[in-house]
Enzyme design. Structure first.
Site, PDB file in Angstrom:
ATOM      1  N   LYS A   1      41.383  32.749  41.043  1.00  0.00           N
ATOM      2  CA  LYS A   1      41.789  32.787  42.432  1.00  0.00           C
ATOM      3  C   LYS A   1      40.629  33.224  43.328  1.00  0.00           C
ATOM      4  O   LYS A   1      40.666  33.064  44.541  1.00  0.00           O
ATOM      5  CB  LYS A   1      42.937  33.798  42.615  1.00  0.00           C
ATOM      6  CG  LYS A   1      44.120  33.565  41.722  1.00  0.00           C
ATOM      7  CD  LYS A   1      45.105  34.736  41.858  1.00  0.00           C
ATOM      8  CE  LYS A   1      46.133  34.635  40.742  1.00  0.00           C
ATOM      9  NZ  LYS A   1      46.952  35.879  40.689  1.00  0.00           N
TER      10      LYS A   1
ATOM     11  N   ASP B   1      28.611  36.420  36.460  1.00  0.00           N
ATOM     12  CA  ASP B   1      28.340  37.711  35.844  1.00  0.00           C
ATOM     13  C   ASP B   1      27.630  37.440  34.510  1.00  0.00           C
ATOM     14  O   ASP B   1      26.427  37.199  34.480  1.00  0.00           O
ATOM     15  CB  ASP B   1      29.699  38.410  35.701  1.00  0.00           C
ATOM     16  CG  ASP B   1      29.617  39.837  35.208  1.00  0.00           C
ATOM     17  OD1 ASP B   1      28.514  40.380  35.128  1.00  0.00           O
ATOM     18  OD2 ASP B   1      30.669  40.410  34.887  1.00  0.00           O
TER      19      ASP B   1
ATOM     20  N   ASP C   1      33.525  32.607  42.646  1.00  0.00           N
ATOM     21  CA  ASP C   1      33.292  33.792  43.472  1.00  0.00           C
ATOM     22  C   ASP C   1      32.030  34.524  43.017  1.00  0.00           C
ATOM     23  O   ASP C   1      31.206  34.932  43.822  1.00  0.00           O
ATOM     24  CB  ASP C   1      34.513  34.728  43.429  1.00  0.00           C
ATOM     25  CG  ASP C   1      35.022  35.006  42.014  1.00  0.00           C
ATOM     26  OD1 ASP C   1      34.419  34.525  41.034  1.00  0.00           O
ATOM     27  OD2 ASP C   1      36.039  35.707  41.889  1.00  0.00           O
TER      28      ASP C   1
ATOM     29  N   LYS D   1      25.391  38.390  39.733  1.00  0.00           N
ATOM     30  CA  LYS D   1      24.980  39.658  39.099  1.00  0.00           C
ATOM     31  C   LYS D   1      23.985  39.316  38.009  1.00  0.00           C
ATOM     32  O   LYS D   1      24.356  39.204  36.834  1.00  0.00           O
ATOM     33  CB  LYS D   1      26.201  40.285  38.400  1.00  0.00           C
ATOM     34  CG  LYS D   1      26.932  41.351  39.160  1.00  0.00           C
ATOM     35  CD  LYS D   1      27.923  42.035  38.210  1.00  0.00           C
ATOM     36  CE  LYS D   1      29.144  42.500  38.940  1.00  0.00           C
ATOM     37  NZ  LYS D   1      30.176  43.030  38.029  1.00  0.00           N
TER      38      LYS D   1
ATOM     39  N   ASP E   1      39.026  40.777  42.908  1.00  0.00           N
ATOM     40  CA  ASP E   1      40.112  41.754  42.751  1.00  0.00           C
ATOM     41  C   ASP E   1      39.797  42.824  41.727  1.00  0.00           C
ATOM     42  O   ASP E   1      38.984  42.637  40.819  1.00  0.00           O
ATOM     43  CB  ASP E   1      41.379  41.035  42.281  1.00  0.00           C
ATOM     44  CG  ASP E   1      41.267  40.596  40.810  1.00  0.00           C
ATOM     45  OD1 ASP E   1      40.318  39.856  40.479  1.00  0.00           O
ATOM     46  OD2 ASP E   1      42.104  41.022  39.991  1.00  0.00           O
TER      47      ASP E   1
HETATM   48  P1  XMP Z   1      31.460  35.739  33.805  1.00  0.00           P
HETATM   49  O1  XMP Z   1      31.110  36.957  32.996  1.00  0.00           O
HETATM   50  O2  XMP Z   1      32.260  34.765  33.026  1.00  0.00           O
HETATM   51  O3  XMP Z   1      32.371  36.346  34.930  1.00  0.00           O
HETATM   52  O4  XMP Z   1      30.252  35.144  34.496  1.00  0.00           O
HETATM   53  C1  XMP Z   1      32.908  35.612  35.915  1.00  0.00           C
HETATM   54  C2  XMP Z   1      34.269  36.150  36.265  1.00  0.00           C
HETATM   55  O5  XMP Z   1      34.376  37.557  36.009  1.00  0.00           O
HETATM   56  C3  XMP Z   1      35.019  38.220  37.064  1.00  0.00           C
HETATM   57  N1  XMP Z   1      34.114  39.267  37.561  1.00  0.00           N
HETATM   58  C4  XMP Z   1      34.406  40.147  38.514  1.00  0.00           C
HETATM   59  N2  XMP Z   1      35.519  40.305  39.237  1.00  0.00           N
HETATM   60  N3  XMP Z   1      34.506  42.098  40.389  1.00  0.00           N
HETATM   61  C5  XMP Z   1      35.558  41.281  40.177  1.00  0.00           C
HETATM   62  O6  XMP Z   1      36.550  41.424  40.883  1.00  0.00           O
HETATM   63  C6  XMP Z   1      33.354  42.017  39.682  1.00  0.00           C
HETATM   64  O7  XMP Z   1      32.417  42.782  39.925  1.00  0.00           O
HETATM   65  C7  XMP Z   1      33.305  40.977  38.704  1.00  0.00           C
HETATM   66  N4  XMP Z   1      32.345  40.591  37.850  1.00  0.00           N
HETATM   67  C8  XMP Z   1      32.872  39.533  37.158  1.00  0.00           C
HETATM   68  C9  XMP Z   1      35.322  37.178  38.087  1.00  0.00           C
HETATM   69  O8  XMP Z   1      36.691  36.863  37.976  1.00  0.00           O
HETATM   70  C10 XMP Z   1      34.519  35.962  37.719  1.00  0.00           C
HETATM   71  O9  XMP Z   1      35.207  34.776  37.930  1.00  0.00           O
HETATM   72 MG    MG Z   2      39.699  39.149  38.489  1.00  0.00          MG
END
Ligand code: XMP
Ligand code: MG
Length: 179
Positions: A42, A102, A99, A130, A158
């Site tokens: 979302k 990571d 969004d 990140k 979120d």
């Molecule tokens: P990856 O590790 O797959 O992560 O690149 C992507 C998803 O992880 C969630 N994500 C976060 N959600 N604050 C959040 O609310 C954060 O700091 C954060 N870091 C990762 C996010 O859903 C993203 O789609």
């Molecule tokens: Mg989430």
């Protein structure tokens, strides 16, 4: 400011200005070619709505949902597709919107899945990046802002389904999730 927020990283105005710049970068890249925008639910809904109003090519919009962190703040390392797209994307230019990138796991898996369907091209746009936590060899083509390795919320992001509606990007107070 919400009393559960430690600090604001980017204000509503800063995000708005950066989204407008990204739209220009994306318009310059596609030069009027039609694009299917796929928004990852979302978290990227705020970003997709703000961005595509400023794109000047023909746009089709679809959504995909993958499993997320649930109520925690650490990645489970497993990705499940919970809702697939509905459009036929064979031969189409795909712009995948997330969004935040990571570890890169989500993006890596979704890109591979979409590529296997015979798309013409696939590019990715992330509002937040990140870089410190990257595990997969995957990078975004268009990035809004690089951020430090902190758990962030707001502008669609979120913690336990809360805080998505905050118009800025903030760092959550540790006391909210370290109990
Ligand atoms: P990856 O590790 O797959 O992560 O690149 C992507 C998803 O992880 C969630 N994500 C976060 N959600 N604050 C959040 O609310 C954060 O700091 C954060 N870091 C990762 C996010 O859903 C993203 O789609
Ligand atoms: Mg989430």
């Amino acid at each position: 400011m919400n009393d559960k927020i430690e600090k604001i990283l980017f204000t509503e105005e800063e995000i708005k200005a950066r989204v407008a710049e990204m739209a220009k970068e994306i318009n310059d890249y596609y030069k009027g070619e039609p694009v299917v925008v796929i928004s990852v639910l979302k978290g990227s809904v705020f970003f997709v709505v703000d961005l595509i109003k400023k794109l000047d090519m023909d746009i089709a919009l679809d959504f995909i949902a993958a499993s997320s962190y649930g109520s925690g703040t650490v990645s489970s390392g497993k990705l499940k597709i919970k809702k697939d797209i509905e459009l036929d994307i064979v031969g189409k230019n795909i712009l995948l919107l997330e969004d935040i990138i990571d570890t890169g796991e989500t993006l890596f898996e979704i890109i591979n899945m979409l590529k296997a369907r015979g798309v013409k091209s696939i590019k990715t746009a992330m509002m937040f990046n990140k870089p410190a936590r990257r595990e997969k060899a995957v990078e975004a083509d268009f990035i809004g802002f690089d951020i430090p390795d902190e758990f962030v919320i707001g502008y669609g992001l979120d913690y336990d389904e809360q805080f998505r509606n905050l118009p800025y990007l903030g760092v959550l107070k540790r006391s909210v999730y370290e109990k």
